[in-house]
Write a protein that holds these residues in place. Structure first.
Motif, short mmCIF file in Angstrom:
data_model
loop_
_atom_site.label_atom_id
_atom_site.label_comp_id
_atom_site.label_asym_id
_atom_site.label_seq_id
_atom_site.Cartn_x
_atom_site.Cartn_y
_atom_site.Cartn_z
N ILE A 1 7.00 -16.26 31.41
CA ILE A 1 6.01 -17.48 30.62
C ILE A 1 5.19 -18.44 30.61
O ILE A 1 6.31 -19.43 30.09
CB ILE A 1 5.55 -16.91 29.70
N VAL A 2 4.71 -18.86 30.71
CA VAL A 2 4.06 -20.80 30.95
C VAL A 2 3.27 -20.52 29.39
O VAL A 2 1.96 -19.37 29.52
CB VAL A 2 3.87 -21.72 31.76
N ILE A 3 3.42 -21.79 28.08
CA ILE A 3 2.66 -21.51 27.44
C ILE A 3 2.08 -22.71 27.97
O ILE A 3 2.45 -23.91 27.31
CB ILE A 3 3.30 -21.39 25.49
N VAL B 1 10.20 -11.31 27.12
CA VAL B 1 9.54 -12.73 28.01
C VAL B 1 10.63 -13.45 27.69
O VAL B 1 11.07 -13.81 26.35
CB VAL B 1 8.16 -13.05 26.54
N ARG B 2 10.41 -14.78 28.85
CA ARG B 2 11.13 -15.87 28.55
C ARG B 2 10.00 -16.82 28.34
O ARG B 2 9.80 -16.91 29.64
CB ARG B 2 12.15 -15.93 29.56
N GLU C 1 4.25 -20.20 16.84
CA GLU C 1 3.72 -18.73 17.08
C GLU C 1 3.95 -17.60 17.41
O GLU C 1 4.51 -16.84 17.33
CB GLU C 1 2.54 -18.82 15.67
N VAL C 2 3.43 -18.31 18.75
CA VAL C 2 3.35 -17.17 19.92
C VAL C 2 4.45 -17.39 20.47
O VAL C 2 4.96 -16.38 20.49
CB VAL C 2 1.82 -18.00 20.93
N MET C 3 5.55 -18.33 20.87
CA MET C 3 6.77 -18.61 21.67
C MET C 3 7.26 -17.31 20.51
O MET C 3 8.03 -17.54 21.35
CB MET C 3 6.88 -20.03 21.53
N HIS C 4 7.73 -17.71 19.18
CA HIS C 4 8.40 -17.03 18.08
C HIS C 4 7.75 -15.18 18.67
O HIS C 4 8.84 -14.75 18.50
CB HIS C 4 8.24 -16.85 16.75
#
Length: 99
Positions: free
Chosen positions: A7-9, A30-31, A19-22
């Motif tokens: 995933i790219v954020i 998901v990585r 927060e979304v990454m954590h």
């Protein structure tokens, strides 16, 4: 072994991005392979990395190549008609209001 989605954020707020990454990291499915601070960085990350999906602010989806990723999820801190329209126009499969 279970496959892990790449995933790219691309979120405007660094706090929300963290927060979304954590949250995504806790799932184990998901990585996060890249983060982007603007639509140009997002387009370049999608072009170079060919991720399975993108999690992005609607404003960063405008004119980006995020639709080339497998799936797009729009995340915003408030729901608005403009944000929803942009997300739909970018091919988002979902719209999530955080938190």
């Amino acid at each position: 072994m279970e496959e892990v989605a790449r995933i790219v954020i691309a979120l405007e707020s660094p706090d929300v991005a963290e927060e979304v990454m954590h949250f995504l990291d806790r799932t184990g499915r998901v990585r996060v392979v890249a983060t982007a601070a603007d639509d140009c960085q997002l387009a370049e990350a999608v072009r170079q990395l060919e991720p399975d999906g993108v999690v992005a602010s609607p404003s960063l989806l405008r004119g980006s190549a995020a639709g080339r990723a497998g799936a797009v999820l729009a995340v915003d801190t408030r729901e608005s008609i403009g944000g929803l329209r942009t997300a739909v126009g970018a091919g988002a499969r979902g719209f999530f209001v955080w938190p």
